[in-house]
Design a protein around this motif. Structure first.
Motif, mmCIF file in Angstrom:
data_model
loop_
_atom_site.group_PDB
_atom_site.id
_atom_site.type_symbol
_atom_site.label_atom_id
_atom_site.label_comp_id
_atom_site.label_asym_id
_atom_site.label_seq_id
_atom_site.Cartn_x
_atom_site.Cartn_y
_atom_site.Cartn_z
ATOM 1 N N ALA A 85 0.285 8.200 -15.789
ATOM 2 C CA ALA A 85 -0.519 7.303 -16.628
ATOM 3 C C ALA A 85 0.066 5.891 -16.634
ATOM 4 N N VAL A 86 1.393 5.796 -16.680
ATOM 5 C CA VAL A 86 2.037 4.474 -16.672
ATOM 6 C C VAL A 86 1.804 3.790 -15.328
ATOM 7 N N ALA A 87 1.882 4.554 -14.240
ATOM 8 C CA ALA A 87 1.631 3.989 -12.910
ATOM 9 C C ALA A 87 0.191 3.502 -12.797
ATOM 10 N N ALA A 88 -0.749 4.268 -13.348
ATOM 11 C CA ALA A 88 -2.153 3.855 -13.308
ATOM 12 C C ALA A 88 -2.369 2.595 -14.138
ATOM 13 N N PHE A 89 -1.697 2.519 -15.276
ATOM 14 C CA PHE A 89 -1.792 1.325 -16.117
ATOM 15 C C PHE A 89 -1.268 0.106 -15.374
ATOM 16 N N ASP A 90 -0.148 0.264 -14.666
ATOM 17 C CA ASP A 90 0.419 -0.846 -13.899
ATOM 18 C C ASP A 90 -0.531 -1.275 -12.792
ATOM 19 N N THR A 91 -1.140 -0.315 -12.105
ATOM 20 C CA THR A 91 -2.101 -0.649 -11.044
ATOM 21 C C THR A 91 -3.273 -1.444 -11.604
ATOM 22 N N SER A 92 -3.747 -1.039 -12.776
ATOM 23 C CA SER A 92 -4.853 -1.757 -13.417
ATOM 24 C C SER A 92 -4.465 -3.181 -13.759
ATOM 25 N N ARG A 93 -3.254 -3.355 -14.265
ATOM 26 C CA ARG A 93 -2.800 -4.698 -14.648
ATOM 27 C C ARG A 93 -2.600 -5.579 -13.409
ATOM 28 N N MET A 94 -2.146 -4.991 -12.307
ATOM 29 C CA MET A 94 -1.960 -5.765 -11.085
ATOM 30 C C MET A 94 -3.317 -6.221 -10.534
ATOM 31 N N ARG A 95 -4.330 -5.358 -10.637
ATOM 32 C CA ARG A 95 -5.672 -5.771 -10.204
ATOM 33 C C ARG A 95 -6.176 -6.924 -11.070
ATOM 34 N N ALA A 96 -5.911 -6.825 -12.369
ATOM 35 C CA ALA A 96 -6.330 -7.901 -13.267
ATOM 36 C C ALA A 96 -5.602 -9.203 -12.946
ATOM 37 N N GLN A 97 -4.330 -9.103 -12.610
ATOM 38 C CA GLN A 97 -3.562 -10.290 -12.241
ATOM 39 C C GLN A 97 -4.134 -10.931 -10.980
#
Length: 323
Positions: free
Chosen positions: A46-58
């Motif tokens: 879940a933390v890895a998925a959250f990081d992936t989402s934030r990187m896409r937003a960045q």
């Protein structure tokens, strides 16, 4: 990458002989990966998925020329989630995000009361994401509040301490030029460490005796004492065989174009035993108590709601000694 390699890269890219590398991004990716890997295995996806989402937003923010989250912000969020995950498995006996309730989050926030506000912001973002991905059914942070009063709660210098530092940086030639420059600009002009370390030679107007600091909309006039300290720092810089455009040059940056590192500047004031933020806060508090906080915020190129308005109800600390 070592100091020499960074300097060599700066040399070639500055002269248009090579394209800039993605070294900074690769280093940031490595730091994020280490934080994710430190999350207990059952809670890690879940933390890895959250990081992936934030990187896409960045990435979207960069392409849209808006304001993307910095790498530091992304890494700090992962650190908070790593600490929460460890706390849940070690102290609460939970290895599934779906089992987390408001009491678990409250207990985690209680382990560091001073960091409660910043932690809660990140946790709300994570659990909102987790709920959207059906990782949890209920957001355990939904009913939590910050429980912090408005107003400035940081540490500031007494008037005697301000006078002692003023004398130290204007009369003691044994004090390092970088310490004197950072200290005086913070004490008298409310300069941040970033504003000082990124100050360039081209930001100095010798005729008008002004400098451009960070994103401030207007040049900052320097008093005689501050100007003398700046000249001393420039003299120290002239002793280095360097083409670095910044005023504050170190052994690690003299062969390149980069400003002094954040780590270096964070320790420049160690000998005076007062951190840069404390010194700067003293000046900001004094200004907002004697002027309109919105005007102060505008002069510093800052958001009044996020940075200065909350300082306005602090007690008056008095004036700095005349220069």
């Amino acid at each position: 990458m070592g100091t020499f390699a960074r300097a060599l890269e700066d040399f070639f890219t500055h002269r248009g002989l090579a394209l800039p590398t993605d070294q900074a991004e690769r280093l940031a990716a490595g730091r994020r990966k280490r934080r994710i890997d430190a999350v207990p295995r059952p809670l890690r996806p879940a933390v890895a998925a959250f990081d992936t989402s934030r990187m896409r937003a960045q990435d979207r923010a960069r392409r849209a020329s808006t304001r993307p989250r910095s790498n530091h912000t992304l890494e700090a969020a992962l650190s908070i989630l790593r600490d929460l995950a460890r706390f849940l498995t070690k102290h609460r006996g939970k290895d599934d995000w779906a089992l987390v309730d408001v009491h678990d989050v409250e207990a985690f926030l209680a382990t560091s009361p001073r960091a409660r506000k910043g932690r809660l912001v990140v946790l709300r973002q994570f659990f909102r994401f987790a709920r959207s991905q059906r990782i949890v059914l209920i957001d355990p942070t939904r009913t939590l509040i910050v429980k912090e009063r408005n107003g400035f709660r940081g540490r500031t210098l007494t008037l005697d301490q301000q006078r002692e530092l003023f004398r130290r940086w204007t009369t003691n030639d044994q004090v390092h030029a970088h310490e004197a420059l950072l200290g005086m600009l913070a004490l008298l002009h409310g300069a941040s460490s970033t504003e000082v370390r990124t100050l360039k030679i081209t930001d100095i107007d010798t005729a008008a005796r002004t400098v451009r600091l960070g994103k401030r909309p207007h040049p900052v006039p320097l008093d005689p004492a501050s100007w003398t300290v700046l000249e001393r720092c420039l003299k120290h810089r002239a002793e280095w065989p360097t083409v670095n455009p910044h005023v504050m040059v170190t052994k690690g940056t003299k062969a390149g174009q980069s400003p002094a590192s954040t780590a270096y500047v964070s320790h420049v004031l160690d000998d005076c035993r007062h951190p840069p933020r404390m010194i700067r806060s003293t000046r900001l508090v004094d200004l907002v108590n004697t002027m309109d906080p919105k005007l102060v915020a505008a002069a510093f190129g800052m958001d009044p709601q996020a940075t200065l308005i909350y300082l306005a109800d602090h007690v008056d600390l008095g004036r700095l000694p005349d220069t």
